[in-house]
Design a protein around this motif. Structure first.
Motif, PDB file in Angstrom:
ATOM      1  N   PHE A   1      -3.928 -39.176 -82.866  1.00 13.42           N
ATOM      2  CA  PHE A   1      -2.739 -38.767 -83.616  1.00 13.42           C
ATOM      3  C   PHE A   1      -3.141 -37.604 -84.533  1.00 13.42           C
TER       4      PHE A   1
ATOM      5  N   GLU B   1       2.199 -35.379 -87.624  1.00 19.35           N
ATOM      6  CA  GLU B   1       2.973 -36.179 -86.671  1.00 19.35           C
ATOM      7  C   GLU B   1       3.435 -37.492 -87.327  1.00 19.35           C
TER       8      GLU B   1
ATOM      9  N   LYS C   1      12.777 -45.397 -81.286  1.00 18.18           N
ATOM     10  CA  LYS C   1      12.001 -44.723 -80.229  1.00 18.18           C
ATOM     11  C   LYS C   1      12.928 -43.952 -79.288  1.00 18.18           C
TER      12      LYS C   1
ATOM     13  N   LYS D   1      12.954 -39.857 -78.670  1.00 17.27           N
ATOM     14  CA  LYS D   1      12.857 -39.267 -77.340  1.00 17.27           C
ATOM     15  C   LYS D   1      13.983 -38.249 -77.128  1.00 17.27           C
TER      16      LYS D   1
ATOM     17  N   ASN E   1      13.474 -35.129 -79.051  1.00 15.24           N
ATOM     18  CA  ASN E   1      12.205 -34.436 -78.814  1.00 15.24           C
ATOM     19  C   ASN E   1      11.254 -34.504 -79.996  1.00 15.24           C
ATOM     20  N   ILE E   2      11.236 -35.647 -80.662  1.00 12.09           N
ATOM     21  CA  ILE E   2      10.331 -35.835 -81.798  1.00 12.09           C
ATOM     22  C   ILE E   2       9.180 -36.730 -81.344  1.00 12.09           C
ATOM     23  N   GLN E   3       7.970 -36.237 -81.556  1.00  7.48           N
ATOM     24  CA  GLN E   3       6.789 -37.025 -81.205  1.00  7.48           C
ATOM     25  C   GLN E   3       6.690 -38.216 -82.167  1.00  7.48           C
TER      26      GLN E   3
ATOM     27  N   HIS F   1       4.507 -41.604 -82.574  1.00 13.14           N
ATOM     28  CA  HIS F   1       3.482 -42.550 -82.142  1.00 13.14           C
ATOM     29  C   HIS F   1       3.883 -43.937 -82.617  1.00 13.14           C
TER      30      HIS F   1
ATOM     31  N   GLN G   1      11.929 -33.979 -89.482  1.00 13.74           N
ATOM     32  CA  GLN G   1      11.937 -34.925 -88.359  1.00 13.74           C
ATOM     33  C   GLN G   1      12.231 -36.340 -88.848  1.00 13.74           C
TER      34      GLN G   1
END
Ligand code: HPA
Length: 270
Positions: free
Chosen positions: A119, A123, A167, A171, A174-176, A178, A258
């Motif tokens: 990671f 992020e 989650k 998706k 388009n946000i990462q 973890h 984000q």
């Protein structure tokens, strides 16, 4: 404590904090969500009866009521930390208040160090479990069973449905995002290299100095919880540079848009 909680809640209701559905705790460098609150009513922590007394560093802490995406919310801009000298009872008092006001779900954010080196800083990580290394529990006091179960279950402290929703939102946007385990330490000193190695061995993906007490109390009160960390630095014991607090705050700010998108979209779906 029940008497204090009722008095604090009554004060807030008299100021217009009517039946919020969602509570939100904003972590270090993550205060901008408050600009998205419609018809806000703001009260400084030091004006709220029985709230922990604010420290100088904490002068900006306030509780804000309003709506986001048509939902009534109560937002903590800034939280109380053990490392500032507050007790676990102090740190979690606002969660008890938000519960008394009627929230059903609690959204939590924080700034954390990345232990999992896959990671990267900047992020986001959805917290799907935690390890409490703060050496105590916010539920260890006389009379706790009058406010909820003493032996609070921790088999799923973070709500599975809310996690799945978040989650899906990440998706789509388009946000990462973890997913991992957050370990809470007391602080305020950062960790040694040996401590970072230890944290990795015991299964932590991120480390920070907050969140776990609030989440334990939220579970004690049967609130649904979702929590997200901004990874502000990479804790690599083999290449450890002195920590730069300004850089940590800068990283939190960088990831903030984000975080705001995730929380706003989730609130819309609740
Ligand atoms: N430890 C290490 N790095 C961090 C922390 C922490 O508690 N919080 C934010 N970055």
């Amino acid at each position: 404590m029940i008497k204090f909680i009722n008095e604090t809640a009554e004060y807030l209701i008299s100021k217009g904090f009517h039946k919020p559905e969602i509570g939100i705790i904003l972590g270090t460098g993550l205060g901008q969500l408050t600009n998205h609150i419609e018809d806000p009513i703001e009260i400084s922590y030091n004006h709220i009866p029985y709230f922990p007394t604010a420290t100088v560093e904490f002068h900006k802490g306030k509780l804000i009521y309003g709506s986001i995406k048509g939902k009534k919310v109560v937002v903590m801009q800034g939280r109380f930390h053990l490392y500032e000298g507050y007790s676990l009872q102090d740190v979690t008092y606002p969660v008890r208040i938000m519960n008394a006001l009627g929230i059903k779900a609690l959204l939590v954010s924080n700034a954390a160090g990345g232990i999992n080196l896959n990671f990267k800083k900047g992020e986001l990580m959805l917290i799907d479990d935690h390890i409490n290394l703060q050496g105590n529990s916010p539920l260890a006091f006389k009379g706790v069973e009058q406010m909820g179960t003493r032996f609070t279950d921790m088999c799923a402290p973070y709500d599975k449905n809310l996690n799945t929703k978040l989650k899906e939102i990440a998706k789509k946007e388009n946000i990462q995002l973890h997913q991992g385990v957050y370990a809470s330490v007391f602080g305020p000193q950062l960790e040694t290299r040996a401590e970072y190695r230890f944290l990795k061995i015991i299964g932590a993906d991120a480390v920070g100095m907050s969140t776990v007490p609030e989440v334990i109390v939220a579970n004690h009160l049967d609130l649904k919880v979702v929590a997200v960390s901004v990874l502000t630095d990479e804790c690599d014991p083999d290449n450890l540079a002195p920590v730069n607090i300004d850089e940590i705050i800068e990283m939190a700010h960088k990831a903030e848009p984000q975080m705001i998108t995730l929380f706003k979209k989730l609130i819309a779906e609740l």
